[in-house]
Design an enzyme around this catalytic site. Structure first.
Site, PDB file in Angstrom:
ATOM      1  N   GLY A   1      -4.730  11.829 -31.746  1.00 25.79           N
ATOM      2  CA  GLY A   1      -4.777  12.189 -30.322  1.00 25.79           C
ATOM      3  C   GLY A   1      -5.584  13.463 -30.176  1.00 25.79           C
ATOM      4  O   GLY A   1      -5.035  14.575 -30.159  1.00 25.79           O
ATOM      5  N   THR A   2      -6.895  13.311 -30.098  1.00 26.07           N
ATOM      6  CA  THR A   2      -7.775  14.475 -30.211  1.00 26.07           C
ATOM      7  C   THR A   2      -7.694  15.413 -29.015  1.00 26.07           C
ATOM      8  O   THR A   2      -8.081  16.581 -29.131  1.00 26.07           O
ATOM      9  CB  THR A   2      -9.237  14.027 -30.426  1.00 26.07           C
ATOM     10  OG1 THR A   2      -9.618  13.096 -29.405  1.00 26.07           O
ATOM     11  CG2 THR A   2      -9.395  13.377 -31.792  1.00 26.07           C
ATOM     12  N   ASN A   3      -7.200  14.945 -27.875  1.00 25.05           N
ATOM     13  CA  ASN A   3      -7.026  15.873 -26.747  1.00 25.05           C
ATOM     14  C   ASN A   3      -5.999  16.952 -27.103  1.00 25.05           C
ATOM     15  O   ASN A   3      -6.269  18.155 -27.027  1.00 25.05           O
ATOM     16  CB  ASN A   3      -6.558  15.120 -25.498  1.00 25.05           C
ATOM     17  CG  ASN A   3      -7.582  14.124 -25.011  1.00 25.05           C
ATOM     18  OD1 ASN A   3      -8.748  14.194 -25.371  1.00 25.05           O
ATOM     19  ND2 ASN A   3      -7.144  13.172 -24.203  1.00 25.05           N
TER      20      ASN A   3
ATOM     21  N   ARG B   1       1.891   3.465 -26.605  1.00 23.71           N
ATOM     22  CA  ARG B   1       2.499   4.770 -26.862  1.00 23.71           C
ATOM     23  C   ARG B   1       3.795   4.898 -26.079  1.00 23.71           C
ATOM     24  O   ARG B   1       3.825   4.657 -24.862  1.00 23.71           O
ATOM     25  CB  ARG B   1       1.535   5.894 -26.475  1.00 23.71           C
ATOM     26  CG  ARG B   1       2.084   7.283 -26.785  1.00 23.71           C
ATOM     27  CD  ARG B   1       1.093   8.377 -26.413  1.00 23.71           C
ATOM     28  NE  ARG B   1       0.982   8.542 -24.960  1.00 23.71           N
ATOM     29  CZ  ARG B   1       0.096   9.344 -24.360  1.00 23.71           C
ATOM     30  NH1 ARG B   1      -0.758  10.032 -25.098  1.00 23.71           N
ATOM     31  NH2 ARG B   1       0.073   9.441 -23.048  1.00 23.71           N
TER      32      ARG B   1
ATOM     33  N   HIS C   1     -42.564  14.930 -10.389  1.00 21.97           N
ATOM     34  CA  HIS C   1     -41.403  15.600 -10.982  1.00 21.97           C
ATOM     35  C   HIS C   1     -40.113  14.862 -10.632  1.00 21.97           C
ATOM     36  O   HIS C   1     -39.273  14.584 -11.503  1.00 21.97           O
ATOM     37  CB  HIS C   1     -41.327  17.048 -10.493  1.00 21.97           C
ATOM     38  CG  HIS C   1     -40.093  17.769 -10.943  1.00 21.97           C
ATOM     39  ND1 HIS C   1     -38.953  17.834 -10.184  1.00 21.97           N
ATOM     40  CD2 HIS C   1     -39.819  18.435 -12.090  1.00 21.97           C
ATOM     41  CE1 HIS C   1     -38.028  18.511 -10.842  1.00 21.97           C
ATOM     42  NE2 HIS C   1     -38.530  18.897 -12.002  1.00 21.97           N
TER      43      HIS C   1
ATOM     44  N   CYS D   1      -7.902   8.202 -30.266  1.00 27.34           N
ATOM     45  CA  CYS D   1      -7.669   7.650 -28.928  1.00 27.34           C
ATOM     46  C   CYS D   1      -7.795   8.699 -27.834  1.00 27.34           C
ATOM     47  O   CYS D   1      -7.429   8.447 -26.687  1.00 27.34           O
ATOM     48  CB  CYS D   1      -6.299   6.980 -28.849  1.00 27.34           C
ATOM     49  SG  CYS D   1      -4.927   8.102 -29.143  1.00 27.34           S
TER      50      CYS D   1
END
Length: 892
Positions: free
Chosen positions: A779-781, A630, A468, A844
């Site tokens: 800027g997906t955050n 940026r 295991h 990003c």
């Protein structure tokens, strides 16, 4: 009537390999092997649909299931010429789980079902072997009691161990028939003592109790944890496989084992595995007995004195090799095969694509392509992109002086140092507190899954290469040493004894899962070698993918690492990170505390050469690759002190009064800074800040050209806009700075200006914004925060409960929310391109390194994703896999 049950046998088989969603991986493969006329004991599969119905209907089965199961039992009885519940000629079955994605050890199994006080006598009479019959019965009582009656197996282990001590037995195989009869009675007494009822004698009660238990195990803690770690959806459910038993514990001409068609640890094209004489399957994986090597070559390499299967049963060995080769050729992948030998006859109980280390996965995929088995597209799809992270971390520096205290089996490669802990809970607690630990156990069990995940590495004193601990560690990418028999662990005192040495909980050791060495103390590590097969795999991925891969980086070190991992530019340079560095934070604070524009410009003039040198460093590393910079984003109060001691230090260094400093801090404090005075709002309020940053970028560009004759094209990104007017104001400042530098130096500048789309309004107004933007970077955050209306910093307090209650499938800050945030990106992409076909689009946020999010970006024809430097190889491979999937969709 719904079809809930599917038969598999040489004579009649309902299913096939393509039916994994319905039959689970095990059931589909049992059906496929039966169709191939392999020696598979007959049986039937209860579908995953039943599992889902079971949970929807308050843990009740469909009304017509019992009839279908009874009919299937009758068919199996006819095929094997035994009768379920017969006192003279009993049919025994195994009841096993089978999810569509392999979950080794996480779900429950019951073997030898169908034995009771009467049928065991019939089995003994039929086989002429009481020892075998009662050994099988005690195994069934122990397993059924653990799985169905919730009596932990250690109670029975204690009874057995005490019996062996009293009777001076060393091994289980030393016990005779009469001994096992006594053990059976002791086990039954324990069941009565623990539950207040007799052990069930009705074989149908046993069967339905076991079927229920397997379905219930889908929601046990270890299974839930494993699914979370491996992104396996809850709604998949598990199938249940009921199969006629064959017995590896019948005599010394019987055995059981696990084999791999290639080495799952290093990927070598060598048949590999372990077996035990006179044993059942759980004995191999449980690590209770140390198994023997299948091949003679492996036995010699392991310096084992135990005979190999190759020498012990040469005809069986040759037959096993032929069957294994047939399975690998059929499935076109490395196979993990469970087998049993009953009195000299070989039976195959299971095959599946074997769990393997990342190193092995890459080697096997590359080798199988070069051997002509699979295409490059299939080869790159055989490696989990996230698993590449395992290759990007240090191994032991061979030049280091080390003190090897013991050796074990090299069960999972890689090296790790950490404090010794002896249980999974302590491992998890220490990890949460930031400590690195080595989980050290006599043997691991599925209940240890959370501690194994938390630990840097795993060390066990029992078990083999297919135990295991070994299987789970390889799947997790954790270094693991198993079967370190020279160690003695005392859980009560939390001590390891080895020779004349003792190691306590909290002592630091290092394990090398590649060599099996256990080392005293912490050891110097070295960077991994990412050449050979890894480079081939990455080259193929780069040939296939369309998405460009950039990195988030703002230091020379990060940029260098990113480029070495194949980054095709910088997709996010966060300039505020540069401001926090030693030697410049005071200049930033001077700028913030300035009472007027003149004083601000004076402070900014000190920062300009520092920023310029930062950009020069980045441009030199990245060469002609794009660099997206940026402008200042966070609110200004983040650069100021908040603790009393810090106030005194800052006031002294800036030669101002503490009260004046506190007053300015209080003026800048915001109720909701995430939605406050930040991003482009700062640039509009204090235009001298973007002016300084733009001049630093352009002066760095000029210097690079003048010194190295290298033309750079920086991409200047304005954060947090919600309208075209905001972007226009800041763009005018940037363009004016460029004009001044061109007039001053006579050097023409190449640059672009774009924006981050991180507010829903910006996404919706993308058509007008694209009129003046050269690029969008999602800027997906922040876009996730503003779409959901939740703070990423606080969401951890409740998001897991949302996942557990199926409100959301995954944490949207880890994997992109396709339905909501994804739709905004789609809208923005369509609207932006409708007015500016040349606009460059990328993401990003942290999602840039998430394979599922990358697949979304590929499906929407974005130009690039940007991620942390160490995620670049992961993103490269994920982008290639996404393109393969897109090609499949286009061809359908």
């Amino acid at each position: 009537m719904n079809k809930w049950v599917y038969i598999f046998s040489k004579e009649i088989t309902d299913g096939e390999a393509k039916m994994k969603d319905l039959l689970g991986g095990k059931g589909a493969n049992l059906a496929e092997m039966s169709k191939l006329s392999l020696p598979v004991p007959p049986g039937f599969t209860i579908t995953t649909d039943v599992c889902n119905q079971f949970y929807k209907n308050n843990k009740k089965f469909p009304d017509d299931l019992e009839e279908q199961v009874n009919n299937a039992i009758n068919q199996i009885e006819d095929l094997v010429e035994n009768r379920f519940g017969s006192n003279d000629n009993p049919l025994l079955v195994s009841v096993r789980s089978g999810a569509r994605s392999s979950m080794p050890g996480m779900l429950d199994t019951v073997l030898n079902l169908g034995l009771n006080d009467k049928t065991v006598e019939g089995l003994a009479k039929k086989t002429g072997d009481e020892r075998f019959a009662y050994d099988s019965y005690r195994r069934f009582i122990q397993m059924y009691s653990d799985v169905v009656l919730n009596i932990e197996h250690h109670y029975f282990e204690d009874i057995l161990e005490d019996f062996k001590v009293v009777n001076d037995y060393l091994l289980d195989t030393d016990l005779k028939g009469d001994d096992w009869k006594k053990i059976v009675n002791l086990f039954k007494d324990e069941v009565l003592n623990m539950t207040g009822t007799e052990f069930p004698q009705d074989v149908n009660e046993q069967l339905w109790g076991s079927i229920s238990a397997v379905f219930l195990s889908w929601q046990n803690n270890r299974a839930v944890t494993y699914r979370k770690l491996n992104d396996i959806p809850d709604h998949w459910g598990t199938a249940v496989n009921i199969q006629a038993m064959v017995f590896g514990n019948l005599d010394d001409n019987s055995a059981t084992g696990v084999a791999f068609t290639r080495n799952p640890s290093n990927g070598d094209k060598k048949f590999y595995g372990e077996f035990l004489i006179n044993a059942q399957g759980e004995d191999v994986v449980a690590g209770i007995r140390t198994p023997q090597n299948i091949t003679e070559e492996a036995r010699l390499e392991a310096h084992s004195d135990s005979i190999s299967l190759e020498n012990l049963m040469p005809e069986i060995y040759e037959n096993l090799i032929k069957l294994a080769n047939k399975l690998e050729s059929h499935y076109l992948d490395m196979q993990d095969i469970e087998f049993t030998i009953q009195q000299g006859k070989l039976w195959i109980l299971q095959t599946r694509s074997g769990k393997r280390t990342t190193h092995a996965a890459i080697k096997i995929a590359v080798d199988m392509y070069e051997e002509g088995f699979i295409s490059k597209e299939i080869a790159i799809s055989r490696v989990d992109p996230n698993s590449l992270d395992q290759l990007l971390h240090p191994t032991i520096d061979q030049e280091s002086e080390i003190e090897v205290i013991a050796k074990g089996l090299p069960a999972s490669p890689g090296a790790a140092s950490g404090k010794i802990v002896f249980n999974a809970d302590d491992a998890e607690k220490a990890s949460n507190e930031g400590e690195k630990v080595i989980l050290t156990r006599i043997e691991t069990s599925p209940e240890d899954i959370h501690g194994m995940h938390a630990a840097q590495g795993i060390l066990t004193t029992r078990g083999g290469m297919t135990s295991h601990a070994a299987v789970v560690a390889r799947g997790m990418g954790r270094p693991c040493i198993s079967g370190a028999g020279s160690l003695r662990i005392d859980y009560e005192t939390e001590t390891i004894f080895v020779g004349n040495k003792e190691f306590k909980a909290g002592d630091i050791i290092t394990i090398d899962g590649t060599t099996g060495s256990i080392i005293n103390g912490e050891v110097k590590m070295k960077k991994p070698d990412l050449s050979g097969d890894f480079q081939k795999m990455m080259k193929w991925a780069d040939q296939i993918r369309k998405l460009k891969i950039r990195a988030n980086a703002e230091t020379k070190v990060d940029a260098t690492v990113a480029k070495s991992f194949g980054a095709e530019g910088i997709g996010l340079c966060r300039t505020e990170h540069m401001f926090f560095e030693e030697g410049r934070i005071n200049s930033v604070r001077e700028m913030i505390l300035a009472k007027d524009e003149k004083d601000r410009r004076s402070a900014l003039s000190k920062l300009l050469p520092m920023q310029k040198n930062d950009f020069i460093d980045l441009f030199k590393v990245m060469g002609d690759l794009p660099v997206t910079i940026r402008l200042l984003d966070p609110p200004l109060h983040e650069f100021l002190p908040h603790e009393e001691a810090d106030f005194e230090e800052v006031a002294s260094s800036l030669n101002i009064k503490i009260d004046d400093l506190k007053q300015r801090v209080s003026e800048l404090v915001e109720t909701n800074p995430m939605l406050g005075h930040r991003g482009c709002r700062l640039a509009i309020t204090y235009p001298e800040i973007p002016e300084m940053q733009a001049k630093a970028i352009f002066e760095a560009s000029v210097e690079i050209f003048q010194k190295f004759n290298q033309i750079v094209t920086p991409e200047i990104m304005v954060p947090l806009i919600s309208s075209k007017k905001e972007l226009q104001i800041v763009k005018d400042i940037i363009d004016q700075a460029a004009t001044e530098i061109i007039q001053k130096t006579g050097v023409n500048l190449n640059y672009t200006v774009g924006t981050m789309i991180e507010l829903p309004r910006a996404a919706l107004r993308s058509a007008e914004i694209a009129e003046i933007a050269d690029f969008f970077s999602f800027g997906t955050n922040d876009l996730t925060q503003t779409t959901f209306g939740i703070s990423r910093d606080d969401a951890s307090k409740f998001l897991q409960e949302y996942v557990d209650k199926n409100i959301i499938e995954k944490d949207p800050f880890v994997s992109l929310d396709i339905e909501g945030v994804g739709e905004l990106i789609e809208i923005s992409t369509i609207r932006g391109r409708s007015v500016n076909q040349k606009i460059k689009l990328g993401i990003c946020g942290e999602h840039g390194g998430d394979p599922n999010s990358i697949a979304f970006c590929a499906s929407n024809n974005l130009d690039y994703v940007s991620c942390s430097p160490y995620r670049v190889p992961i993103a490269r491979l994920a982008a290639a896999q996404a393109e393969v999937e897109e090609r499949k969709k286009r061809s359908e």
